[in-house]
Each structure stands twice: as structure tokens, then as C-alpha cells.
Design a protein around this motif. Structure first.
Motif, PDB file in Angstrom:
ATOM      1  N   LEU A 112       0.834  -1.211   0.000  1.00 12.05           N
ATOM      2  CA  LEU A 112       0.000   0.000   0.000  1.00 12.05           C
ATOM      3  C   LEU A 112       0.866   1.257   0.000  1.00 12.05           C
ATOM      4  O   LEU A 112       0.535   2.249  -0.664  1.00 12.05           O
ATOM      5  CB  LEU A 112      -0.951   0.002   1.201  1.00 12.05           C
ATOM      6  N   GLN A 113       2.001   1.188   0.714  1.00 11.38           N
ATOM      7  CA  GLN A 113       2.899   2.356   0.717  1.00 11.38           C
ATOM      8  C   GLN A 113       3.416   2.649  -0.687  1.00 11.38           C
ATOM      9  O   GLN A 113       3.403   3.786  -1.146  1.00 11.38           O
ATOM     10  CB  GLN A 113       4.071   2.126   1.666  1.00 11.38           C
ATOM     11  N   LEU A 114       3.860   1.597  -1.380  1.00 12.26           N
ATOM     12  CA  LEU A 114       4.361   1.798  -2.749  1.00 12.26           C
ATOM     13  C   LEU A 114       3.229   2.227  -3.686  1.00 12.26           C
ATOM     14  O   LEU A 114       3.409   3.076  -4.565  1.00 12.26           O
ATOM     15  CB  LEU A 114       4.996   0.507  -3.285  1.00 12.26           C
ATOM     16  N   HIS A 159       0.908   5.879  -6.866  1.00 11.19           N
ATOM     17  CA  HIS A 159       0.089   5.755  -8.086  1.00 11.19           C
ATOM     18  C   HIS A 159      -1.384   6.021  -7.792  1.00 11.19           C
ATOM     19  O   HIS A 159      -2.133   6.415  -8.677  1.00 11.19           O
ATOM     20  CB  HIS A 159       0.212   4.344  -8.671  1.00 11.19           C
ATOM     21  N   LEU A 160      -1.800   5.727  -6.565  1.00 15.08           N
ATOM     22  CA  LEU A 160      -3.218   5.793  -6.199  1.00 15.08           C
ATOM     23  C   LEU A 160      -3.376   6.655  -4.950  1.00 15.08           C
ATOM     24  O   LEU A 160      -3.456   6.138  -3.821  1.00 15.08           O
ATOM     25  CB  LEU A 160      -3.756   4.378  -5.908  1.00 15.08           C
ATOM     26  N   CYS A 198      -8.770  -4.065  -7.400  1.00 11.64           N
ATOM     27  CA  CYS A 198      -9.724  -3.338  -6.539  1.00 11.64           C
ATOM     28  C   CYS A 198      -9.248  -1.911  -6.307  1.00 11.64           C
ATOM     29  O   CYS A 198     -10.033  -0.959  -6.420  1.00 11.64           O
ATOM     30  CB  CYS A 198      -9.863  -4.045  -5.192  1.00 11.64           C
ATOM     31  N   LEU A 199      -7.961  -1.752  -5.987  1.00 15.39           N
ATOM     32  CA  LEU A 199      -7.448  -0.415  -5.657  1.00 15.39           C
ATOM     33  C   LEU A 199      -7.500   0.510  -6.867  1.00 15.39           C
ATOM     34  O   LEU A 199      -7.832   1.689  -6.753  1.00 15.39           O
ATOM     35  CB  LEU A 199      -6.006  -0.518  -5.115  1.00 15.39           C
ATOM     36  N   TYR A 200      -7.172  -0.040  -8.025  1.00 13.46           N
ATOM     37  CA  TYR A 200      -7.212   0.761  -9.259  1.00 13.46           C
ATOM     38  C   TYR A 200      -8.647   1.254  -9.514  1.00 13.46           C
ATOM     39  O   TYR A 200      -8.887   2.421  -9.810  1.00 13.46           O
ATOM     40  CB  TYR A 200      -6.712  -0.087 -10.428  1.00 13.46           C
ATOM     41  N   ASP A 201      -9.593   0.349  -9.338  1.00 13.51           N
ATOM     42  CA  ASP A 201     -11.001   0.679  -9.541  1.00 13.51           C
ATOM     43  C   ASP A 201     -11.455   1.767  -8.567  1.00 13.51           C
ATOM     44  O   ASP A 201     -12.180   2.696  -8.942  1.00 13.51           O
ATOM     45  CB  ASP A 201     -11.829  -0.583  -9.259  1.00 13.51           C
ATOM     46  N   LEU A 202     -11.024   1.633  -7.319  1.00 10.39           N
ATOM     47  CA  LEU A 202     -11.413   2.621  -6.296  1.00 10.39           C
ATOM     48  C   LEU A 202     -10.874   3.996  -6.655  1.00 10.39           C
ATOM     49  O   LEU A 202     -11.575   4.998  -6.535  1.00 10.39           O
ATOM     50  CB  LEU A 202     -10.904   2.178  -4.916  1.00 10.39           C
ATOM     51  N   GLN A 203      -9.617   4.046  -7.130  1.00 14.87           N
ATOM     52  CA  GLN A 203      -9.044   5.346  -7.527  1.00 14.87           C
ATOM     53  C   GLN A 203      -9.873   5.968  -8.649  1.00 14.87           C
ATOM     54  O   GLN A 203     -10.179   7.152  -8.639  1.00 14.87           O
ATOM     55  CB  GLN A 203      -7.586   5.159  -7.971  1.00 14.87           C
ATOM     56  N   GLN A 204     -10.272   5.114  -9.610  1.00 12.54           N
ATOM     57  CA  GLN A 204     -11.102   5.589 -10.729  1.00 12.54           C
ATOM     58  C   GLN A 204     -12.425   6.161 -10.212  1.00 12.54           C
ATOM     59  O   GLN A 204     -12.899   7.187 -10.686  1.00 12.54           O
ATOM     60  CB  GLN A 204     -11.424   4.435 -11.689  1.00 12.54           C
TER      61      GLN A 204
END
Ligand code: PMV
Length: 350
Positions: A81-83, A87-88, A123-129
Motif C-alpha cells: 500500500l505504501q508503494l 500511483h493511487l 480493486c485499488l485501481y477501480d477505487l481510484q477511478q
């Protein structure tokens, strides 16, 4: 759909594990591979991850696998999550409730970090979107593969169905160290590979893959390994086009045995093989010669054997497993799988 600033969001993705035929072993920079690798996605071995993102003044998360909190995974997810926050940025002001479940048992020789980290990255990519209010219709799988790589190298290859290559190789024009791409031009026979996972020992590994990757830094055979992997990539790409199973088994077995040879010859050296792993390998090779059974094997960093064969030979091969192999498996456990179609979104709720 419009996103309200203080609103909770939920997304859920299912993502497959994969089996590398040319193995990634050793890293450089931040999670870049020492050598390119090629794998196929599995079908049955998947992780489903649901993430609830709750707006918060600071970043935070909880994680559970099959309903159970596992301490050992917290550090890995925290590091990821830190890395990923670079990006997000939404991660910095959300509390994430991450709930995962696997379709396969723990320590079964199936790379759960590949399916787990790729499902989480999706999931994380989708949440950022969603937070940005962008359309979720077009999913940038290369960007997600780049993210998944930061969690676990092999996860970079779990974003696609069929075959993928991760790592720069002159043999594939658009290949990259930061993300995997899907391979096209695959002979139909290799889109129907069956993979029976012969569970030899379910215990967790004495030496983790991360430790094994680190031992490649000063490995006496480092340069030779990089050359070998690059040669095997070129050979495998030809074989995947022409559909030659014998040549395929030769590469798969060379890679599996070389991976374990690298572990044995690192400093300190170690072995993850079990006496039954060796006995099973001998039986597979014997059946190929004496019964003309089209079987070969691969292995990951563990004692379990991945038996590979054409799906249309399942009847003969399953009889071979039943009669000659099963008694060498832990509690006679065999997990049947085959080439799969890649990840799938289960739901998203704003
Ligand atoms: O993704 P990691 O760091 O768990 O490393 C995986 C390494 C192998 O499974 C042994 C090989 C591979 O390419 O998947």
C-alpha cells in the motif's frame, strides 16, 4: 456515477493464480525482475477480494483471508500500500477493509501471492477511478500489472487470460520490466493445458521466495541464470507457436530443476524438495518414455509438483495419477486446474 466525498465505496474482483514455465528468480531496483518470465493463468485457482474504502483523515487497513486475520500478511500488504500510494493517492485518506478468499488451500503450491496481489491491485485501481469519477469501463491492465508487481512480482502476470510475459526481452517487442503483457500467437494446444497440482507437502516454506530472490544478488551463477532464462524465453516462444509438446516439457522441466538448483547453490544453500518430489519426477519421466504418456512437470519454490499435459489426454493421465502418483501425495491430495481466462470484476458499489 457521481462520487460523494464522504461516501464509502466497495469493489470486488476475482483474479487467478498463474504458473510460470520460464521462472522469474531474483530482482533488481524496485521489484523489477533479473530475467523475463512467461506464465499461463490458471482457471480454478483464484482469489476473490472485496475492498471497502471508508473516507478517513489518514491511511489505514485491515486484512482477512477466508474470514481470518493473518498477522504474517500485514507487513506485505502495508509495504504494498505504501508503494501503491504514489500511483493511487486515494489510499492516503481512506481506511481499507480488505477481505479475501481463495478457492485453493493454503500452502498448496499454488502462488496465492499472484492471485491475491493482482486481485487487490484491481480493486485499488477501480477505487481510484471511482474517487476521481473516471469511467470504469476502460481498464488499463498494464497500469494494474505495474501495481500488482509492487506487491508480488508474479502477480504482474495474473492480469490476463492465457499466456503472459513479464520482463524486458528482445524476443517480444513491447515487453517491459514494469508490467506484463499478454502473449498472442499461441498454438491452440497450449491454450488447453491441464495442470494437476500434486500436493507433496502442505507446510509453509522454510525459506520464503523473497529470501530466495535476495540470495540471487551474490549468486555465483547469476549471470549464467540470466542467460539461460533469456534463451529459454526464445525457445518457449517458438514452441508456444508451433505446438510441440516434447519441446515444451523439455523447457518446463529445465526451468523447474534450474530454479531448485539455484536454491541449492546459493549462499547459504537450501533445498525445498521432499523425497516424494524426486520420486514423482522420476515416475513422470518414466511414464513419458515407457508409456508414451504426454506428461511433464513444473515446480515453483516449494516441494509440490505441477503435472502438465494436454487436456484431451485427461483420461489416461488421471489413471496414471490414481495408480502411480497419488499415494506419494500428502493425504492423496491432487488439485486439478487448466489454463484460464484472467480476472473478472464481481461488483462495485458507490
Ligand atoms: O512473486 P514472488 O515474489 O512470490 O516470486 C515467485 C517466484 C516463482 O514462483 C518461483 C517463479 C515465478 O515466476 O512465478
Amino acid at each position: 456515477m457521481a462520487y460523494k466525498k464522504d461516501k464509502e465505496l466497495i469493489v470486488e474482483w476475482r483474479s487467478p493464480s498463474n504458473l510460470a514455465i520460464v521462472k522469474y528468480w531474483g530482482k533488481k531496483n524496485i521489484q523489477e525482475p533479473l530475467n523475463p518470465s512467461i506464465s499461463f493463468a490458471l482457471h480454478n485457482a483464484t482469489t476473490t477480494t472485496r475492498v471497502r474504502a471508508i473516507p478517513s483523515t489518514k491511511a489505514g487497513f485491515t486484512f482477512s483471508l477466508d474470514g481470518v486475520h493473518i498477522d504474517a500478511f500485514d507487513n506485505k500488504i502495508e509495504g504494498f500500500l505504501q508503494l501503491a500510494t504514489a500511483h493511487l493517492p486515494f489510499i492516503a485518506n481512506h481506511n481499507l477493509v480488505i477481505e479475501s478468499s481463495n478457492t485453493f488451500p493454503h500452502s498448496s503450491g499454488i502462488a496465492s501471492s499472484a492471485s491475491g496481489m493482482s486481485a487487490l491491485a484491481l480493486c485499488l485501481y477501480d477505487l481510484q477511478q471511482m474517487v476521481e469519477g473516471s469511467s470504469t469501463q476502460s481498464v488499463d491492465y498494464q497500469a494494474i500489472s505495474n501495481l500488482a508487481r509492487l506487491g508480488s512480482g508474479s502477480a504482474a502476470r495474473s492480469l490476463y487470460g492465457g499466456w503472459s510475459v513479464w520482463g524486458k526481452t528482445p524476443a517480444v517487442a513491447s515487453s517491459h520490466n514494469n508490467y506484463a503483457i499478454q502473449l498472442s500467437d499461441i498454438h491452440p494446444t497450449f491454450l488447453h493445458i491441464a495442470n494437476a497440482i500434486l500436493l507433496v507437502e502442505p507446510k509453509s516454506k522454510k525459506v520464503s521466495s523473497s529470501q530466495g530472490h535476495n540470495l540471487m544478488h551474490n549468486h555465483p551463477y547469476k549471470r549464467a541464470r540470466i542467460n539461460q532464462a533469456n534463451d529459454n524465453i526464445e525457445k518457449l516462444l517458438c514452441v508456444l507457436k508451433n505446438g510441440n509438446w516434447d519441446a515444451f516439457f523439455e523447457i518446463a522441466e529445465n526451468e523447474a530443476l534450474s530454479l531448485h538448483a539455484l536454491m541449492m547453490s546459493s549462499n547459504p544453500g537450501y533445498t525445498l524438495l521432499h523425497p516424494h518430489s524426486i520420486q514423482i519426477i522420476d515416475k513422470i519421466r518414466k511414464a513419458r518414455v515407457e508409456q508414451q504418456l504426454p506428461v511433464g512437470f513444473s515446480m515453483d519454490a516449494g516441494p509440490n509438483i505441477h503435472l502438465l499435459y494436454p487436456q484431451q489426454e485427461a483420461g489416461r493421465v488421471e489413471a496414471f495419477i490414481e495408480n502411480k502418483i497419488k499415494h506419494l501425495c500428502y493425504q492423496q491430495q491432487v488439485i486439478f486446474d487448466h489454463v484460464g481466462d484472467g480476472p473478472m470484476e464481481i461488483s462495485s458499489i458507490v
